[in-house]
Each structure stands twice: as C-alpha cells, then as structure tokens.
Scaffold this active site. Structure first.
Site, PDB file in Angstrom:
ATOM      1  N   LYS A 111      -6.998   7.054  -3.880  1.00  0.00           N
ATOM      2  CA  LYS A 111      -7.655   7.023  -5.187  1.00  0.00           C
ATOM      3  C   LYS A 111      -8.165   8.412  -5.583  1.00  0.00           C
ATOM      4  O   LYS A 111      -8.117   8.779  -6.757  1.00  0.00           O
ATOM      5  CB  LYS A 111      -8.816   6.025  -5.178  1.00  0.00           C
ATOM      6  N   LYS A 194       5.975  -0.386  -2.754  1.00  0.00           N
ATOM      7  CA  LYS A 194       5.017  -1.445  -3.021  1.00  0.00           C
ATOM      8  C   LYS A 194       4.988  -1.785  -4.504  1.00  0.00           C
ATOM      9  O   LYS A 194       4.985  -0.907  -5.360  1.00  0.00           O
ATOM     10  CB  LYS A 194       3.617  -1.015  -2.574  1.00  0.00           C
ATOM     11  N   LYS A 197       0.228  -2.983 -10.075  1.00  0.00           N
ATOM     12  CA  LYS A 197      -0.057  -2.734 -11.486  1.00  0.00           C
ATOM     13  C   LYS A 197      -0.128  -1.243 -11.776  1.00  0.00           C
ATOM     14  O   LYS A 197       0.459  -0.752 -12.743  1.00  0.00           O
ATOM     15  CB  LYS A 197      -1.377  -3.399 -11.875  1.00  0.00           C
TER      16      LYS A 197
END
Length: 330
Positions: A111, A194, A197
């Site tokens: 992140k 993977k 979204k």
C-alpha cells in the site's frame, strides 16, 4: 461448537476472487460452525470513501452475501460498524503491537508503494483491526485467501501477546481455514497473479453476459506454445487456473491437451471460459437483483446481525476490560 469469523470490505461489487477465496467457505461453514460473517466497513476507511458510496457498497455486499446463499438464520451476518466493541478491542491490541512488526507486513508495504500520498495510520494498524474482528468473538477458524495469511499470523501473534502480557489464557489463536486443501488464489486475466478491484482485472458476480465476454476476450495471451508439453507462462496459466475453477474437468482437460500438443486456439478457449463464467454467475446475478431491491429485508438482516454480534462482542469486551484492570460495562 467451534466459532468462525471473517469479513469482506465494501469497496464495490463482489468478484469471483471474493467468492472462491472466502464466500464458498462461508457457505459450507455456516452449517458446521457458529459463524460470524461481517461487512468490514471500518476497514474501507483507509481509502476515504464518500458517505453515499460507503452506504451503497455496504448494501450491495450484504445483498451479494445473501444472494450467494448465506443464511442469516444459520450464521450471524452483520455490518462491522454496528458493533462498537470492535474498535475498543482494536485500541487495546494497538497497545500490544510494535511499530517494526507492523511496518514489515507485506500488505502495508504494498500500500505504501501503490498509494504514497495516503499512508495513514489505519493502513499501518490494519492487522490490529483485523485481529480485533476475529478475536472479539474468540473465533478459532477464519476462512481467508492466500494473500491474507501474514495478517492471520499477526492475529495469532496479537492474541498470544495479549495472553502473555496479562498472564491469562483468554484468547484462542485463530487458524486459517481453506475450502480445499490449500488456499484458492483466483488470478486476474490481465497477466497478473491475483484478481482484485484495485488491479482493475476483476470479473464481478453482477457482470452481465456481454461484460463477462468482453473481459475474458481481452485476457492476455501469447503466440502459443513452441514445443509440446512446455511450461505455461503466467498469463496462460491464469487462463487455465480460471478454467479449472469454473469449467468441467472434461473442458479443462480438452484445452490442456490442445496446449500440450501445440494445437491451442486461445480464441476458442476464451469463448468457452466466458460461457462457463457466465453460467456460474447468471443465477447469482438474478438473485442479487431481487435481494438488493428489498430494502426492508436488508434492514431486518442488518438489525438481527448487529444484535447477535454485539451480544457476543460485549461479553468478550467486558472480560477484556476486567483482565486489563478497567471496570466492565455490564
């Protein structure tokens, strides 16, 4: 009866990765365990959603849970933010966690790279909130995807550390639960490993037949195998992995044989894969439309779930406060 807890963030519609990575396990476990399944709306605040978007997403995920077959009479289904005890336990677990170990969590480091302008404290302490969600019900099993295993290890670590700090044997160490003998990792069709979204490569349960076909036909491929039985590159393996999940064994074996014989036609494979994904999604898609239109039913499910989850959580939190040295609420 053993207790199970798990949740999904309301950041848009549910995709096939969510279904096969978690919900399929939920459907089986609701008949075998005492289950708490929640919509993790506090977790979604790390991306600062707008209030209207957050409310809509919560409703959508709840409708999709129910459309997939989760039964509010068998399992406790609730919205995370309806159970305020979770955030108080989150505070106590933050006091047990150390900066260095939180900074080493892979999902946090990812992140930091992907959203450098929004590295907030919630991202850093995400494993503490996840642990609170789980151990607030003293869960012993947690259905999770493969990418959450490090966070699960942190949950066990924090439960163990709380017990050690206060000299108690109160929280069990929750174990990861997989529907099969190993975690299911649903791939994206853009060549990445993977489906998600944020990656923009997801096929959603609500997608119509035309949308599914367009997404699958755009899947990354190559010029084909150059020799018999050669290893499949990741983008091609992703196609086969998806086919293994949604197609029949005969269909998978047919295209696998064609690949190994250097006779594969990716266009034919994609058309078959799109048809099989649509066959899987179509009945769920129809049920989603029916459930999401029934506001009264959704409100009843949320109220019932909040009552049951809060009863479990308040019992745990009172004991936690007593262990720490605070006055219990009840």
């Amino acid at each position: 009866m053993e207790i199970v807890a798990s949740g999904i963030r309301p950041t848009g519609n549910m995709h096939l990765g969510n279904y096969f990575g978690a919900v399929k396990s939920f459907l089986k476990m609701q008949y075998e365990y005492k289950c708490y399944f929640f919509i993790a709306d506090w977790h979604s605040l790390t991306t600062h959603p707008k209030p209207d978007d957050l409310r809509k997403s919560v409703k959508t995920i709840l409708a999709e849970y129910l459309a997939c077959g989760l039964d509010p009479e068998k399992a406790t289904i609730y919205v995370q933010s309806d159970v305020r005890e979770v955030v108080e336990l989150y505070l106590y677990l933050n006091m047990c966690a150390y900066l260095g170990e939180l900074e080493r969590v892979t999902t946090f480091k990812e992140k930091v790279r992907s959203q450098p302008d929004n590295v907030n404290a919630g991202l850093l302490t995400y494993p503490c909130l996840m642990a609170s969600d789980i151990i607030i019900h003293k869960a012993v099993k947690v259905p999770v995807g493969k990418d959450q295993e490090q966070n699960m290890e942190m949950s066990r670590h924090l439960a163990r550390r709380f017990n050690n700090i206060y000299g108690v044997d109160f929280f069990p160490e929750p174990a990861s639960y997989y529907f099969s003998d190993k975690a299911v990792k649903v791939p994206g069709l853009d060549g990445s490993g993977k489906m998600g979204k944020s990656e923009g490569n997801a096929i959603y349960l609500i997608d119509d037949e035309k949308t599914i076909s367009k997404k699958v036909m755009r899947a990354v491929t190559d010029s084909g195998p150059t020799e018999p039985n050669c290893p499949k590159p990741e983008p091609i393996q992703n196609l086969f992995t998806m086919m293994k999940i949604v197609s029949t064994d005969d269909t998978y074996e047919y295209f696998d044989a064609k690949y190994n014989a250097c006779e594969i036609r990716y266009g034919d494979m994609k058309k078959q894969l799109a048809a099989d994904i649509n066959a899987f999604c179509a009945p769920i898609r129809e049920r989603i439309s029916d459930v999401i239109a029934d506001d009264a039913y959704l409100e009843r499910v949320m109220a019932q779930g909040a009552e049951k989850a809060s009863a479990s959580a308040s019992k745990t939190l009172d004991e936690v406060r007593r262990i720490i040295g605070f006055k219990p609420y009840h």
